[in-house]
Design a protein around this motif. Structure first.
Motif, PDB file in Angstrom:
ATOM      1  N   GLY A 299     -24.023  56.644 -15.247  1.00 37.19           N
ATOM      2  CA  GLY A 299     -24.731  57.632 -14.726  1.00 37.19           C
ATOM      3  C   GLY A 299     -24.176  58.218 -13.552  1.00 37.19           C
ATOM      4  O   GLY A 299     -24.606  59.037 -13.534  1.00 37.19           O
ATOM      5  N   LYS A 300     -23.402  57.420 -13.025  1.00 31.83           N
ATOM      6  CA  LYS A 300     -22.787  58.285 -12.047  1.00 31.83           C
ATOM      7  C   LYS A 300     -21.501  59.036 -11.834  1.00 31.83           C
ATOM      8  O   LYS A 300     -21.686  59.873 -12.824  1.00 31.83           O
ATOM      9  N   MET A 301     -21.214  60.214 -10.932  1.00 29.60           N
ATOM     10  CA  MET A 301     -20.535  60.941 -11.261  1.00 29.60           C
ATOM     11  C   MET A 301     -18.814  60.585 -11.228  1.00 29.60           C
ATOM     12  O   MET A 301     -19.452  59.624  -9.564  1.00 29.60           O
ATOM     13  N   TRP A 302     -17.487  60.679 -10.719  1.00 31.83           N
ATOM     14  CA  TRP A 302     -16.124  60.009 -11.214  1.00 31.83           C
ATOM     15  C   TRP A 302     -15.614  60.775 -10.806  1.00 31.83           C
ATOM     16  O   TRP A 302     -15.555  62.673 -11.114  1.00 31.83           O
ATOM     17  N   TYR A 305      -9.022  62.266  -6.649  1.00 34.01           N
ATOM     18  CA  TYR A 305      -8.346  62.994  -5.763  1.00 34.01           C
ATOM     19  C   TYR A 305      -7.183  62.795  -5.495  1.00 34.01           C
ATOM     20  O   TYR A 305      -6.698  61.877  -5.376  1.00 34.01           O
ATOM     21  N   ALA A 306      -6.025  63.366  -6.421  1.00 30.60           N
ATOM     22  CA  ALA A 306      -4.899  63.759  -6.842  1.00 30.60           C
ATOM     23  C   ALA A 306      -3.726  63.094  -5.723  1.00 30.60           C
ATOM     24  O   ALA A 306      -2.745  61.800  -5.851  1.00 30.60           O
ATOM     25  N   LEU A 307      -4.393  64.575  -4.580  1.00 30.15           N
ATOM     26  CA  LEU A 307      -3.024  64.239  -3.381  1.00 30.15           C
ATOM     27  C   LEU A 307      -3.330  62.975  -2.502  1.00 30.15           C
ATOM     28  O   LEU A 307      -2.468  62.140  -1.652  1.00 30.15           O
ATOM     29  N   GLY A 308      -5.225  62.553  -2.336  1.00 28.87           N
ATOM     30  CA  GLY A 308      -5.837  61.541  -2.210  1.00 28.87           C
ATOM     31  C   GLY A 308      -5.632  60.412  -2.128  1.00 28.87           C
ATOM     32  O   GLY A 308      -5.532  58.876  -1.138  1.00 28.87           O
ATOM     33  N   ASN A 309      -4.502  60.631  -3.911  1.00 25.83           N
ATOM     34  CA  ASN A 309      -4.643  59.208  -4.553  1.00 25.83           C
ATOM     35  C   ASN A 309      -6.184  57.886  -4.548  1.00 25.83           C
ATOM     36  O   ASN A 309      -5.406  56.949  -4.256  1.00 25.83           O
ATOM     37  N   MET A 310      -6.622  58.583  -4.887  1.00 25.64           N
ATOM     38  CA  MET A 310      -7.943  57.780  -4.807  1.00 25.64           C
ATOM     39  C   MET A 310      -8.860  58.575  -5.946  1.00 25.64           C
ATOM     40  O   MET A 310      -9.756  59.244  -6.747  1.00 25.64           O
ATOM     41  N   ILE A 311      -9.441  57.253  -6.461  1.00 23.08           N
ATOM     42  CA  ILE A 311     -11.016  57.267  -7.462  1.00 23.08           C
ATOM     43  C   ILE A 311     -11.687  56.921  -6.338  1.00 23.08           C
ATOM     44  O   ILE A 311     -11.901  56.135  -5.832  1.00 23.08           O
ATOM     45  N   ALA A 312     -13.309  58.240  -7.009  1.00 23.27           N
ATOM     46  CA  ALA A 312     -13.801  57.996  -6.597  1.00 23.27           C
ATOM     47  C   ALA A 312     -15.032  57.975  -7.245  1.00 23.27           C
ATOM     48  O   ALA A 312     -15.565  58.649  -8.139  1.00 23.27           O
ATOM     49  N   SER A 313     -16.295  57.423  -6.998  1.00 21.20           N
ATOM     50  CA  SER A 313     -17.849  57.371  -8.368  1.00 21.20           C
ATOM     51  C   SER A 313     -19.231  57.945  -7.233  1.00 21.20           C
ATOM     52  O   SER A 313     -18.374  57.412  -5.968  1.00 21.20           O
ATOM     53  N   LEU A 314     -19.961  58.624  -7.628  1.00 20.76           N
ATOM     54  CA  LEU A 314     -20.702  58.860  -6.548  1.00 20.76           C
ATOM     55  C   LEU A 314     -22.137  58.928  -7.369  1.00 20.76           C
ATOM     56  O   LEU A 314     -22.859  58.538  -8.558  1.00 20.76           O
ATOM     57  N   ASP A 315     -23.242  58.210  -6.423  1.00 21.25           N
ATOM     58  CA  ASP A 315     -24.735  57.630  -7.524  1.00 21.25           C
ATOM     59  C   ASP A 315     -25.635  59.146  -6.409  1.00 21.25           C
ATOM     60  O   ASP A 315     -26.265  58.890  -5.211  1.00 21.25           O
ATOM     61  N   VAL A 316     -26.023  59.311  -7.808  1.00 22.54           N
ATOM     62  CA  VAL A 316     -26.431  60.838  -7.886  1.00 22.54           C
ATOM     63  C   VAL A 316     -27.741  60.704  -6.966  1.00 22.54           C
ATOM     64  O   VAL A 316     -28.378  61.647  -6.435  1.00 22.54           O
ATOM     65  N   THR A 317     -28.680  59.363  -6.527  1.00 26.33           N
ATOM     66  CA  THR A 317     -29.694  59.352  -6.835  1.00 26.33           C
ATOM     67  C   THR A 317     -30.259  58.353  -5.066  1.00 26.33           C
ATOM     68  O   THR A 317     -31.163  58.626  -4.547  1.00 26.33           O
ATOM     69  N   THR A 318     -28.921  57.884  -4.806  1.00 27.34           N
ATOM     70  CA  THR A 318     -28.981  57.544  -3.628  1.00 27.34           C
ATOM     71  C   THR A 318     -27.456  58.306  -2.635  1.00 27.34           C
ATOM     72  O   THR A 318     -27.522  57.888  -1.893  1.00 27.34           O
ATOM     73  N   GLU A 325      -8.506  53.053  -3.517  1.00 28.38           N
ATOM     74  CA  GLU A 325      -7.470  53.732  -3.520  1.00 28.38           C
ATOM     75  C   GLU A 325      -6.591  52.738  -3.673  1.00 28.38           C
ATOM     76  O   GLU A 325      -6.442  52.028  -4.633  1.00 28.38           O
ATOM     77  N   MET A 326      -5.358  54.120  -4.167  1.00 30.47           N
ATOM     78  CA  MET A 326      -3.984  53.615  -5.100  1.00 30.47           C
ATOM     79  C   MET A 326      -2.841  53.603  -4.473  1.00 30.47           C
ATOM     80  O   MET A 326      -2.968  54.448  -3.643  1.00 30.47           O
TER      81      MET A 326
END
Length: 575
Positions: A299-302, A305-318, A325-326
């Motif tokens: 249920g999160k949005m993922w 960040y290609a140049l930031g070398n990161m993956i992130a998830s967003l809980d849209v309710t909070t 980090e990679m």
């Protein structure tokens, strides 16, 4: 060319506006009687001799010119809108081969009639889609065609007006050198640089041997049974790469230039830039290049960040972000993501030829090196070497490739029902899969160049766009068989991405070089081609709403070259 604004009315056009008529237009003979009888607003479009025009694009525009809703006339030249919003005050009328009209939409107006006049040659040339120019490029060899499309059509159309201004070999040599130092580092071999220059010059010369390009047919029949809504960003300083439907009903877009997330509420039409969610894991002001967005099974949005070398998830309710980090020493440029049936995230890592995942036990990023065709590709995938090449790009002193296919470029990714994680190598004419139980790879060569963003259907077949050919292939893993599906937009088109509708396994594909969205019935091979209302669009990822609507974005680089001058959220709703 119209980029900053499409709102050009031509004084020579004949126009009749009929406001608040007591008697509605006669529905007899219409192929869409229900649409007309329930309409709050009806338009009738004719040519300059009074004959009805099927397939005219009638667009209702809000007063900010940032929201546009388009429907298409039927065989009687008519189209109905179920409602008109209070802030919609213009109607644009467009039909291939005719000059656009922009009409005032006054409060309470129920009907409009407009007669279009043929476009001048200058107008026609400016409005023709890029694919009708690109199909004229007489590429010397198939290898050269693949190299050119992978390197020079990766992020923008070829054949749109800005690319047609170059004349002769010297002009094209300058283009090659400038693009070699852009973010994607579009390096061509000397052979392709030389071979393509004459071919490009001839293709875009409408006064030469090839004459005028062909004029595409207007939409007709089923292709007119659609409503397309565009929500534009305010200006060209942002460039939206992908969009995805969120669990809250909002649509989330990722901005490669601004590195921020955009959120559209399609019910209220509010677009908000979520700058407060920008990760603080990298130095202030450093480019992060938000690339991909995906709703996860959690249920999160993922996000990648290609140049930031990161993956992130967003809980849209909070509204809380979690960042993974990679290390730059381990891999570069996380790209496209998919989840497997266990809810585990997998993603391609483009610059260093890797498959990435977030380990469900350790909650850490793990990378697997993909196989390569050659030792040269293996050397190029070394993270230290890849970083060195990125720095060379900034120096601007390395503009010719020693050979083609040096970088494999892992790109699309899909998970089949049996749990295999499939991926494409865009610049290596290969697909492959990873078995997460055995930790082993299996590679398959493709009979086409440029496999890009692909998907699996419910039976485990892979549907793969050939970016080099402008068509689609189905791959049956059990039979190890590729089947080609040609598209109506022709060899000048380029399909960046496709998606399989989970409701019926039908295939939706971006006409990335033709300003279209196409819908393929796999059982019959028939394709419905929906013409997009704007010019120079370059659509990328495709997403589905719960109501069957199709979502994508206008993602041409640079954004200023898109008609209207900015990226846009786009909803396609078949009627």
């Amino acid at each position: 060319m119209r980029t900053k604004t499409p709102w050009t009315a031509f004084a020579s056009a004949s126009l009749l506006v009929v406001a608040a008529c007591q008697n509605g237009m006669n529905d007899a003979g219409s192929g869409r009687v229900g649409e007309m009888s329930n309409a709050k607003f009806i338009a009738k479009i004719m040519d300059d001799k009074g004959a009805p025009l099927e397939g005219a694009l009638v667009t209702v525009v809000d007063n900010s010119q940032l929201r546009l809703t388009t429907r298409y006339t039927d065989k009687d030249g008519r189209v109905g809108f179920p409602e008109i919003a209070s802030d919609e005050n213009k109607v644009r009328v467009r039909h291939v081969g005719f000059a656009d009209q922009l009409l005032d939409l006054k409060p309470g107006m129920k009907e409009i009639e407009a007669s279009l006049v043929p476009a001048s040659q200058e107008q026609l040339l400016a409005d023709l889609p890029a694919n009708v120019w690109a199909e004229r490029i007489n590429v010397p060899t198939a290898r050269m065609n693949t190299e050119f499309r992978v390197q020079c059509m990766m992020c923008h159309q070829m054949g749109y007006p800005n690319t047609r201004i170059h004349k002769g070999r010297a002009d094209w040599a300058g283009v090659y050198e400038r693009m070699a130092n852009k973010g994607t580092r579009a390096l061509l071999t000397r052979e392709t640089r030389d071979g393509m220059a004459d071919a490009l010059t001839a293709a875009f010369d409408y006064q030469g041997k090839l004459g005028m390009p062909r004029i595409p047919d207007a939409p007709s029949g089923t292709a007119t049974h659609v409503e397309i809504t565009e929500w534009r960003l305010k200006d060209s300083t942002h460039s939206m790469h992908d969009v995805a439907v969120g669990p809250d009903g909002n649509i989330y877009g990722v901005d490669t230039i601004g590195s921020n997330i955009w959120r559209l509420n399609p019910k209220t039409n509010e677009i908000k830039e979520l700058a407060d969610l920008r990760p603080k894991n990298r130095p202030e002001g450093s480019p992060l290049l938000l690339h991909t967005v995906l709703q996860g099974p959690d249920g999160k949005m993922w996000f990648t960040y290609a140049l930031g070398n990161m993956i992130a998830s967003l809980d849209v309710t909070t509204n809380k972000m979690k960042v993974y980090e990679m290390s730059y020493a381990a891999g570069l440029y996380p790209h496209t993501m998919r989840f497997d049936k266990d809810g585990q995230l997998w993603f391609t890592v483009s610059h260093t030829n890797q498959l990435g995942t977030i380990d469900p036990v350790t909650d850490k990023i793990v990378l697997y090196a993909m196989p390569t065709r050659t030792q040269v590709q293996a050397d190029a995938a070394n993270p230290a070497r890849a970083m060195q090449e990125m720095l060379k790009q900034r120096a601007g002193n390395d503009v010719i490739a020693a050979q083609d296919e040096i970088n494999a470029i892992p790109y699309g990714i899909a998970v089949t029902p049996d749990g295999k994680i499939w991926f494409s190598q865009f610049n290596s004419r290969r697909i492959g899969y990873f078995d997460k139980k055995t930790k082993k790879f299996k590679m398959i060569g493709t009979p086409f160049g440029g496999p890009r963003r692909f998907r699996s259907d419910s039976k485990g077949n892979l549907w793969i766009p050939s970016y080099a050919e402008g068509n689609i292939y189905k791959y049956d893993p059990a039979a190890n068989k590729f089947t080609r599906f040609d598209l109506p937009t022709g060899k000048g088109d380029a399909v960046y991405a496709l998606a399989v509708d989970p409701r019926d396994d039908s295939v939706w594909a971006c006409g990335t070089n033709s300003d279209t969205m196409m819908h393929l019935d796999p059982a019959t091979g028939k394709v419905v081609t929906y013409q997009l209302p704007s010019h120079v669009t370059f659509c990328r990822e495709i997403n589905f709403g719960k109501d069957g609507t199709v979502w994508t974005s206008y993602s041409q680089y640079p954004s200023a070259t898109i008609e209207g001058g900015s990226s846009a959220f786009v909803r396609i709703k078949p009627l």
